[in-house]
Write a protein that holds these residues in place. Sequence first.
Motif, PDB file in Angstrom:
ATOM      1  N   GLN A 159      24.493  76.563  66.935  1.00 53.66           N
ATOM      2  CA  GLN A 159      25.179  77.525  67.801  1.00 53.66           C
ATOM      3  C   GLN A 159      26.604  77.079  68.138  1.00 53.66           C
ATOM      4  OE1 GLN A 159      22.050  77.431  70.757  1.00 53.66           O
ATOM      5  NE2 GLN A 159      21.630  79.617  70.447  1.00 53.66           N
ATOM      6  N   LEU A 160      26.801  75.772  68.246  1.00 54.21           N
ATOM      7  CA  LEU A 160      28.162  75.264  68.511  1.00 54.21           C
ATOM      8  C   LEU A 160      29.124  75.668  67.397  1.00 54.21           C
ATOM      9  CD1 LEU A 160      27.875  71.627  69.874  1.00 54.21           C
ATOM     10  CD2 LEU A 160      28.765  73.614  71.054  1.00 54.21           C
ATOM     11  N   PHE A 161      28.627  75.617  66.160  1.00 52.21           N
ATOM     12  CA  PHE A 161      29.487  75.926  65.017  1.00 52.21           C
ATOM     13  C   PHE A 161      29.613  77.423  64.743  1.00 52.21           C
ATOM     14  CE2 PHE A 161      28.599  71.448  63.985  1.00 52.21           C
ATOM     15  CZ  PHE A 161      29.904  71.014  63.809  1.00 52.21           C
ATOM     16  N   THR A 162      28.639  78.200  65.176  1.00 50.64           N
ATOM     17  CA  THR A 162      28.680  79.629  64.853  1.00 50.64           C
ATOM     18  C   THR A 162      29.254  80.486  65.975  1.00 50.64           C
ATOM     19  OG1 THR A 162      26.383  79.862  65.590  1.00 50.64           O
ATOM     20  CG2 THR A 162      26.758  79.493  63.231  1.00 50.64           C
ATOM     21  N   SER A 163      29.262  79.991  67.188  1.00 48.40           N
ATOM     22  CA  SER A 163      29.759  80.776  68.310  1.00 48.40           C
ATOM     23  C   SER A 163      31.270  80.575  68.482  1.00 48.40           C
ATOM     24  CB  SER A 163      29.047  80.361  69.596  1.00 48.40           C
ATOM     25  OG  SER A 163      29.639  81.006  70.706  1.00 48.40           O
ATOM     26  N   SER A 164      32.000  81.673  68.537  1.00 42.30           N
ATOM     27  CA  SER A 164      33.459  81.585  68.729  1.00 42.30           C
ATOM     28  C   SER A 164      33.795  81.043  70.117  1.00 42.30           C
ATOM     29  CB  SER A 164      34.103  82.948  68.512  1.00 42.30           C
ATOM     30  OG  SER A 164      33.603  83.870  69.452  1.00 42.30           O
ATOM     31  N   LYS A 165      32.864  81.133  71.026  1.00 43.16           N
ATOM     32  CA  LYS A 165      33.052  80.633  72.397  1.00 43.16           C
ATOM     33  C   LYS A 165      33.316  79.120  72.418  1.00 43.16           C
ATOM     34  CE  LYS A 165      30.383  80.311  76.680  1.00 43.16           C
ATOM     35  NZ  LYS A 165      29.115  80.665  77.322  1.00 43.16           N
ATOM     36  N   TYR A 166      32.717  78.392  71.481  1.00 39.39           N
ATOM     37  CA  TYR A 166      32.832  76.927  71.454  1.00 39.39           C
ATOM     38  C   TYR A 166      33.774  76.410  70.374  1.00 39.39           C
ATOM     39  CZ  TYR A 166      28.568  77.461  74.197  1.00 39.39           C
ATOM     40  OH  TYR A 166      27.652  77.829  75.134  1.00 39.39           O
ATOM     41  N   TRP A 195      35.847  59.969  74.048  1.00 38.34           N
ATOM     42  CA  TRP A 195      34.502  60.116  74.600  1.00 38.34           C
ATOM     43  C   TRP A 195      34.545  60.874  75.926  1.00 38.34           C
ATOM     44  CZ3 TRP A 195      31.192  59.538  71.026  1.00 38.34           C
ATOM     45  CH2 TRP A 195      31.456  58.659  69.980  1.00 38.34           C
ATOM     46  N   PHE A 196      35.582  60.629  76.742  1.00 40.88           N
ATOM     47  CA  PHE A 196      35.739  61.399  77.983  1.00 40.88           C
ATOM     48  C   PHE A 196      35.956  62.868  77.667  1.00 40.88           C
ATOM     49  CE2 PHE A 196      38.037  57.499  79.920  1.00 40.88           C
ATOM     50  CZ  PHE A 196      36.841  56.894  80.218  1.00 40.88           C
ATOM     51  N   ILE A 197      36.848  63.118  76.723  1.00 38.87           N
ATOM     52  CA  ILE A 197      37.246  64.489  76.415  1.00 38.87           C
ATOM     53  C   ILE A 197      36.044  65.308  75.946  1.00 38.87           C
ATOM     54  CG2 ILE A 197      38.574  65.912  74.804  1.00 38.87           C
ATOM     55  CD1 ILE A 197      40.841  63.862  75.049  1.00 38.87           C
ATOM     56  N   VAL A 198      35.257  64.749  75.069  1.00 40.09           N
ATOM     57  CA  VAL A 198      34.093  65.488  74.564  1.00 40.09           C
ATOM     58  C   VAL A 198      33.144  65.822  75.710  1.00 40.09           C
ATOM     59  CG1 VAL A 198      32.075  65.401  73.052  1.00 40.09           C
ATOM     60  CG2 VAL A 198      34.267  64.530  72.245  1.00 40.09           C
ATOM     61  N   ALA A 199      32.886  64.870  76.562  1.00 40.79           N
ATOM     62  CA  ALA A 199      31.974  65.118  77.683  1.00 40.79           C
ATOM     63  C   ALA A 199      32.544  66.148  78.655  1.00 40.79           C
ATOM     64  CB  ALA A 199      31.679  63.818  78.410  1.00 40.79           C
ATOM     65  N   GLU A 200      33.847  66.179  78.802  1.00 42.00           N
ATOM     66  CA  GLU A 200      34.472  67.077  79.773  1.00 42.00           C
ATOM     67  C   GLU A 200      34.759  68.470  79.224  1.00 42.00           C
ATOM     68  OE1 GLU A 200      37.805  64.712  80.908  1.00 42.00           O
ATOM     69  OE2 GLU A 200      36.634  63.486  82.284  1.00 42.00           O
ATOM     70  N   LEU A 201      34.807  68.613  77.907  1.00 39.31           N
ATOM     71  CA  LEU A 201      35.092  69.924  77.320  1.00 39.31           C
ATOM     72  C   LEU A 201      33.918  70.899  77.419  1.00 39.31           C
ATOM     73  CD1 LEU A 201      37.012  69.154  74.005  1.00 39.31           C
ATOM     74  CD2 LEU A 201      37.887  70.362  76.008  1.00 39.31           C
ATOM     75  N   PHE A 202      32.722  70.364  77.522  1.00 44.48           N
ATOM     76  CA  PHE A 202      31.529  71.199  77.439  1.00 44.48           C
ATOM     77  C   PHE A 202      30.747  71.146  78.745  1.00 44.48           C
ATOM     78  CE2 PHE A 202      32.649  69.921  73.177  1.00 44.48           C
ATOM     79  CZ  PHE A 202      32.551  71.107  72.470  1.00 44.48           C
ATOM     80  N   SER A 203      30.196  72.292  79.117  1.00 44.19           N
ATOM     81  CA  SER A 203      29.315  72.336  80.279  1.00 44.19           C
ATOM     82  C   SER A 203      27.959  71.740  79.889  1.00 44.19           C
ATOM     83  CB  SER A 203      29.171  73.772  80.776  1.00 44.19           C
ATOM     84  OG  SER A 203      28.580  74.571  79.773  1.00 44.19           O
ATOM     85  N   GLN A 204      27.055  71.685  80.844  1.00 37.97           N
ATOM     86  CA  GLN A 204      25.780  70.987  80.628  1.00 37.97           C
ATOM     87  C   GLN A 204      24.958  71.546  79.469  1.00 37.97           C
ATOM     88  OE1 GLN A 204      25.037  68.152  82.126  1.00 37.97           O
ATOM     89  NE2 GLN A 204      23.204  68.015  80.886  1.00 37.97           N
ATOM     90  N   VAL A 217      35.006  72.544  69.982  1.00 38.88           N
ATOM     91  CA  VAL A 217      34.406  71.742  68.908  1.00 38.88           C
ATOM     92  C   VAL A 217      35.504  71.132  68.031  1.00 38.88           C
ATOM     93  CG1 VAL A 217      33.022  71.869  66.791  1.00 38.88           C
ATOM     94  CG2 VAL A 217      32.182  72.906  68.885  1.00 38.88           C
ATOM     95  N   ILE A 218      36.519  71.926  67.700  1.00 35.05           N
ATOM     96  CA  ILE A 218      37.624  71.413  66.872  1.00 35.05           C
ATOM     97  C   ILE A 218      38.325  70.262  67.581  1.00 35.05           C
ATOM     98  CG2 ILE A 218      39.905  71.980  65.918  1.00 35.05           C
ATOM     99  CD1 ILE A 218      38.721  74.782  65.271  1.00 35.05           C
ATOM    100  N   VAL A 219      38.608  70.415  68.870  1.00 31.81           N
ATOM    101  CA  VAL A 219      39.255  69.345  69.631  1.00 31.81           C
ATOM    102  C   VAL A 219      38.356  68.111  69.667  1.00 31.81           C
ATOM    103  CG1 VAL A 219      40.048  68.650  71.929  1.00 31.81           C
ATOM    104  CG2 VAL A 219      40.688  70.880  71.022  1.00 31.81           C
ATOM    105  N   ALA A 220      37.069  68.315  69.947  1.00 33.86           N
ATOM    106  CA  ALA A 220      36.126  67.189  70.025  1.00 33.86           C
ATOM    107  C   ALA A 220      36.070  66.413  68.711  1.00 33.86           C
ATOM    108  CB  ALA A 220      34.737  67.697  70.395  1.00 33.86           C
TER     109      ALA A 220
END
Length: 192
Positions: A11-18, A138-147, A22-25
Amino acid sequence: AASEKKVSIGQLFTSSKYRQAVIVALMVQISQQFSGINAIFYYSTNIFERAGVDQPVYATIGVGVVNTVFTVISVFLVEKAGRRSLFLAGLMGMLMSAVAMTVGLALLSQFAWMSYVSMIAIFLFVIFFEVGPGPIPWFIVAELFSQGPRPAAIAIAGFCNWACNFIVGMCFQYIADLCGPYVFVIFAVLLL
């Protein structure tokens, strides 16, 4: 956390919302590994030998000590200076260190003191890495996404990081044999 719907890796790769997150992460993980830091860690003894250091094992231990000390320092710096500025400053410092290392290794046969330039450049490379590009992805990835999507995002970021680490670890020695003292030009270009 319980109220948020879990998001799968697919879903991360198929949803335009993420998509942008995902690219930044992935890009921050790729930039971390292709910066050349693991080439330094894996082959620092060899690099110190080429630079003419008498006891390269002790210099390699010194790299580990510097790495540890500046990891602790970065914990305090990241909240004061901000993630973006530290990440970019770290990449620029690593770029300058890679250029200095290349110059030092290339001119070593003409000037014996260039071994010191190479050695200082390696230590600066590690310092700049630990100030920014080491911890911040590692901070950025954790902070870019909600739970909901965070576990899947951290999983793909970790996979990307280790895959790039594997590529650098497996290829560096062959590229170093091919490029000689100019091997860090490749990393300098990637850092730029």
